[in-house]
Motif scaffolding. Structure first.
Motif, PDB file in Angstrom:
ATOM      1  N   MET A   1      -4.783   8.145  -8.646  1.00 58.13           N
ATOM      2  CA  MET A   1      -4.615   7.311  -7.448  1.00 58.13           C
ATOM      3  C   MET A   1      -3.576   7.907  -6.526  1.00 58.13           C
ATOM      4  O   MET A   1      -2.534   8.360  -6.983  1.00 58.13           O
ATOM      5  N   LYS A   2      -3.851   7.851  -5.220  1.00 56.26           N
ATOM      6  CA  LYS A   2      -2.874   8.347  -4.234  1.00 56.26           C
ATOM      7  C   LYS A   2      -2.110   7.144  -3.675  1.00 56.26           C
ATOM      8  O   LYS A   2      -2.724   6.211  -3.148  1.00 56.26           O
TER       9      LYS A   2
ATOM     10  N   THR B   1      -1.655   5.682   6.512  1.00 55.80           N
ATOM     11  CA  THR B   1      -2.100   5.433   5.140  1.00 55.80           C
ATOM     12  C   THR B   1      -3.518   5.919   4.858  1.00 55.80           C
ATOM     13  O   THR B   1      -4.017   5.768   3.738  1.00 55.80           O
TER      14      THR B   1
ATOM     15  N   ASP C   1      -4.912   5.347  -1.658  1.00 55.24           N
ATOM     16  CA  ASP C   1      -5.578   4.210  -2.306  1.00 55.24           C
ATOM     17  C   ASP C   1      -4.691   2.975  -2.321  1.00 55.24           C
ATOM     18  O   ASP C   1      -5.173   1.848  -2.375  1.00 55.24           O
ATOM     19  N   ALA C   2      -3.358   3.211  -2.328  1.00 54.25           N
ATOM     20  CA  ALA C   2      -2.426   2.086  -2.478  1.00 54.25           C
ATOM     21  C   ALA C   2      -1.150   2.361  -1.689  1.00 54.25           C
ATOM     22  O   ALA C   2      -0.836   3.518  -1.380  1.00 54.25           O
TER      23      ALA C   2
ATOM     24  N   GLY D   1      -8.744   2.009   3.960  1.00 62.40           N
ATOM     25  CA  GLY D   1      -9.244   2.056   2.582  1.00 62.40           C
ATOM     26  C   GLY D   1      -8.222   1.708   1.516  1.00 62.40           C
ATOM     27  O   GLY D   1      -8.451   1.942   0.327  1.00 62.40           O
ATOM     28  N   ILE D   2      -7.084   1.135   1.926  1.00 64.84           N
ATOM     29  CA  ILE D   2      -6.076   0.731   0.926  1.00 64.84           C
ATOM     30  C   ILE D   2      -6.619  -0.458   0.131  1.00 64.84           C
ATOM     31  O   ILE D   2      -7.130  -1.425   0.704  1.00 64.84           O
ATOM     32  N   ARG D   3      -6.468  -0.386  -1.198  1.00 64.92           N
ATOM     33  CA  ARG D   3      -7.015  -1.440  -2.052  1.00 64.92           C
ATOM     34  C   ARG D   3      -5.943  -2.209  -2.816  1.00 64.92           C
ATOM     35  O   ARG D   3      -6.200  -3.219  -3.454  1.00 64.92           O
TER      36      ARG D   3
ATOM     37  N   LYS E   1      -5.867   0.477 -11.592  1.00 59.78           N
ATOM     38  CA  LYS E   1      -6.717   1.673 -11.694  1.00 59.78           C
ATOM     39  C   LYS E   1      -7.762   1.506 -12.810  1.00 59.78           C
ATOM     40  O   LYS E   1      -8.923   1.886 -12.653  1.00 59.78           O
TER      41      LYS E   1
END
Ligand code: NAD
Length: 330
Positions: free
Chosen positions: A1-2, A42, A46-47, A68-70, A319
């Motif tokens: 994860m990024k 961002t 991912d976060a 696309g941040i989750r 994740k």
């Protein structure tokens, strides 16, 4: 994860890099705060990992979602800076560190009380300059006094335990009374009675619509002459201008704050070479009976260990699609 880590200080990076050896996440450490302007960067992550003064409002969340941040991983307990409804609508999960070290904050609250009362900060400077006079250093015995605790969750309860050793009578107010504290001898009373009877009032409730400016002109009017007010919770629990009036007319005898309503552009940074433009904090700094620390109550080695490992565990759970035990929901 990024993961983009906002508002990073060197100590945050040190702790995250050290513990990440066991997790192998792809962290990018950013000094800037997250807000509706910086949210643009961002894309590709991912976060985001944020702290107390990042502005995670509706506008910020809209951009995070578009990028696309989750996941929003708070590396703190309070979440008043996140629009949870907007996050829910954008299908972004929010996780936090619910308890990293209640004792760290409780002990700092007591440090503020002891310093304000016994003026050790002034004595330290005096003695260093060869001034051994005791003039104006007189304090009072905490033993026998009445302590009012607003909010008896994890930190408030830890604070009651610390305070008990001083031989105080503890009055508490919470929307949910804590039976374990009652068994310890803490008396739950109405807010009005707490304001009326307490020599020292310490705030440990969260900031929300019900608690904003809980310390204001009318609550101050109900308090004892010369009351000590301690705030290690969130700045906006206090109406700062009303408290300044209370200090000017000697109704408030002492004020110790680790948090401040307009702290986000001030705290955690070195402004010693700048002109501080915030007239309110300058006024507060001018009182001899006001002690301000810069949101450091949490800042112990034990708390940093817990903040980092819990945040990493929260991200790992996300994740792996596991249950998010530290999820914050609306
Ligand atoms: P907690 O959730 O364990 O406890 C909060 C307590 O406040 C609960 O018992 C709750 O019932 C009570 N409460 C809620 N609304 C209330 C109201 N209207 N009136 C009175 N009580 C009310 O939280 P905690 O871990 O004890 O943390 C408390 C606060 O401390 C956090 O919300 C955060 O703002 C602050 N904090 C500050 C620092 C710092 O470094 N200065 C660090 C951590 C937390």
């Amino acid at each position: 994860m990024k993961i983009a880590v906002f508002n990073t200080k060197s100590y945050d990076q040190d702790y995250f890099e050290n513990y990440n050896k066991n997790y192998h996440f792809d962290f990018t450490f950013l000094e800037s705060a997250l807000n509706e302007k910086t949210a643009q960067i961002t894309s590709g992550f991912d976060a985001v990992c944020v702290f107390v003064n990042d502005v995670v409002n509706k506008e910020t969340i809209k951009i995070l979602a578009e990028n696309g941040i989750r996941l929003i991983a708070l590396r703190c307990a309070g979440y008043n800076n996140v629009d949870l409804e907007a996050a829910r609508e954008a299908h972004i999960k929010v996780v936090r560190v619910p308890a990293y070290s209640p004792e760290a904050v409780a002990e700092h609250a007591m440090a503020l009380i002891l310093t304000l009362n016994r003026k050790t900060h002034k004595a330290y400077n005096r003695v260093r300059e060869g001034n051994f006079s005791l003039k104006n250093l007189i304090g009072f015995n905490i033993h026998g006094k009445t302590l009012g605790v607003i909010g008896t969750g994890q930190i408030g309860a830890a604070f009651c335990h610390v305070a008990q050793g001083f031989g105080v009578q503890i009055l508490a107010f919470d929307i949910n009374e804590n039976q374990a504290l009652k068994d310890l001898g803490v008396t739950f009373v109405s807010l009005k009675e707490l304001f009326k009877k307490s020599d020292i009032i310490s705030l440990h409730c969260p900031l929300n619509v019900h608690t904003k400016h809980i310390i204001n002109k009318s609550s101050i009017a109900e308090m004892k002459e010369g009351v000590m007010i301690i705030n290690t919770s969130r700045g906006a629990l206090i109406d700062t201008n009303d408290v300044i009036d209370g200090l000017i007319n000697n109704k408030i005898g002492y004020l110790g704050i680790d948090v401040y309503e307009q702290e986000e552009n001030l705290f955690f940074e070195d402004h010693s070479e700048h002109i501080i433009k915030d007239e309110t904090i300058l006024r507060l700094m001018s009182f001899p009976n006001v002690l301000i620390t810069s949101h450091q109550a949490f800042f112990t080695q034990e708390a940093m260990d817990k903040i980092t490992t819990t945040t990493l565990d929260n991200i790992k759970s996300f994740k792996e699609g596991a249950v998010l035990k530290n999820e914050v929901k609306t």
